[in-house]
Design an enzyme around this catalytic site. Structure first.
Site, short mmCIF file in Angstrom:
data_model
loop_
_atom_site.label_atom_id
_atom_site.label_comp_id
_atom_site.label_asym_id
_atom_site.label_seq_id
_atom_site.Cartn_x
_atom_site.Cartn_y
_atom_site.Cartn_z
N ASP A 69 73.17 109.09 21.14
CA ASP A 69 74.39 109.90 21.16
C ASP A 69 74.30 111.08 20.20
OD1 ASP A 69 75.49 108.18 22.98
OD2 ASP A 69 76.72 107.10 21.52
N ASP A 79 76.44 100.98 29.43
CA ASP A 79 75.62 100.01 28.69
C ASP A 79 76.48 99.11 27.81
OD1 ASP A 79 76.23 101.60 26.51
OD2 ASP A 79 74.18 102.24 26.13
N ARG A 100 78.76 93.57 26.89
CA ARG A 100 79.85 92.61 26.80
C ARG A 100 79.82 91.62 27.96
NH1 ARG A 100 82.20 97.51 25.38
NH2 ARG A 100 83.01 97.83 27.49
#
Length: 215
Positions: free
Chosen positions: A70, A48, A53
């Site tokens: 996370d 992701d 980017r």
């Protein structure tokens, strides 16, 4: 506003949440499937970021979603390990360190007006700069940490067992497993040191903010 929720990286983030739900739903009945799904979710954490980017779709919402996913997934795995091993307190301490370190870092970054908690250019600590400034090093530490926890999960039996005994048993496995275990142990150790440094540095930044505000 709706378009941000539908950014490709954020959609991947939603998919990660679903995978984690499934993984932890089967963690007791199918440990191998859990390990595969958990690792896929972890890999998607890097995917992701690449999409963000590539398509210029980085967003504050995505960064928060990513970090929360996370932290929660790692916390749940550490909580599981605390049930399988003794002393279970070891994993609960690691859980607390992980959450506290990242929360302090996120909040201190917010107070400093930074757009990302990974912006540590002004810190004086070389390890923190290396961790956030050199992606391969950060990836090694993060992958090592998660893979180590997965290994410990797979080698845990149903009864509460000694952590040191299991680690000694892993060192008696095939050379490949031993190499992976030792490598991940090194990366894990570096990440824990980085977490402590990050927590202290971020706490100092919060204190400096308070001192400036009181003047």
């Amino acid at each position: 506003m709706t378009s941000v929720y539908l950014y490709i990286p954020n959609i991947i983030g939603y998919f990660r949440i679903i995978i984690n739900f499934i993984a932890f739903a089967v963690c007791y009945s199918n440990k191998a499937l859990f390990a595969i799904l958990y690792f896929i979710s972890f890999v998607l954490d890097g995917v992701d970021g690449w999409f963000a980017r590539k398509f210029n779709q980085a967003s504050t919402f995505g960064a928060v979603l990513d970090m929360v996913t996370d932290r929660v997934s790692t916390a749940c795995l550490l909580a599981l390990l605390s049930q399988f091993y003794r002393p279970g307190l070891v994993f609960l301490i690691l859980l607390g360190l992980d959450i506290t370190s990242h929360w302090f870092q996120m909040y201190s970054s917010f107070l400093s007006g930074k757009t990302s908690h990974k912006d540590v250019k002004h810190t004086g600590n070389w390890l923190l700069k290396l961790y956030y400034g050199y992606r391969p090093f950060m990836a090694f530490c993060c992958v090592s940490c998660e893979v180590l926890y997965i290994i410990l999960f797979l080698f845990a039996d149903e009864k509460s067992t000694s952590l040191l005994s299991v680690c000694r048993g892993i060192l008696n496995q095939s050379p490949l497993i031993v190499l992976v275990f030792i490598s991940t142990l090194v990366g894990w150790a570096v990440k824990q040191v980085t977490n402590v440094i990050q927590m202290k540095t971020a706490a100092d930044a919060c204190v400096v903010y308070d001192l400036k505000r009181s003047k």
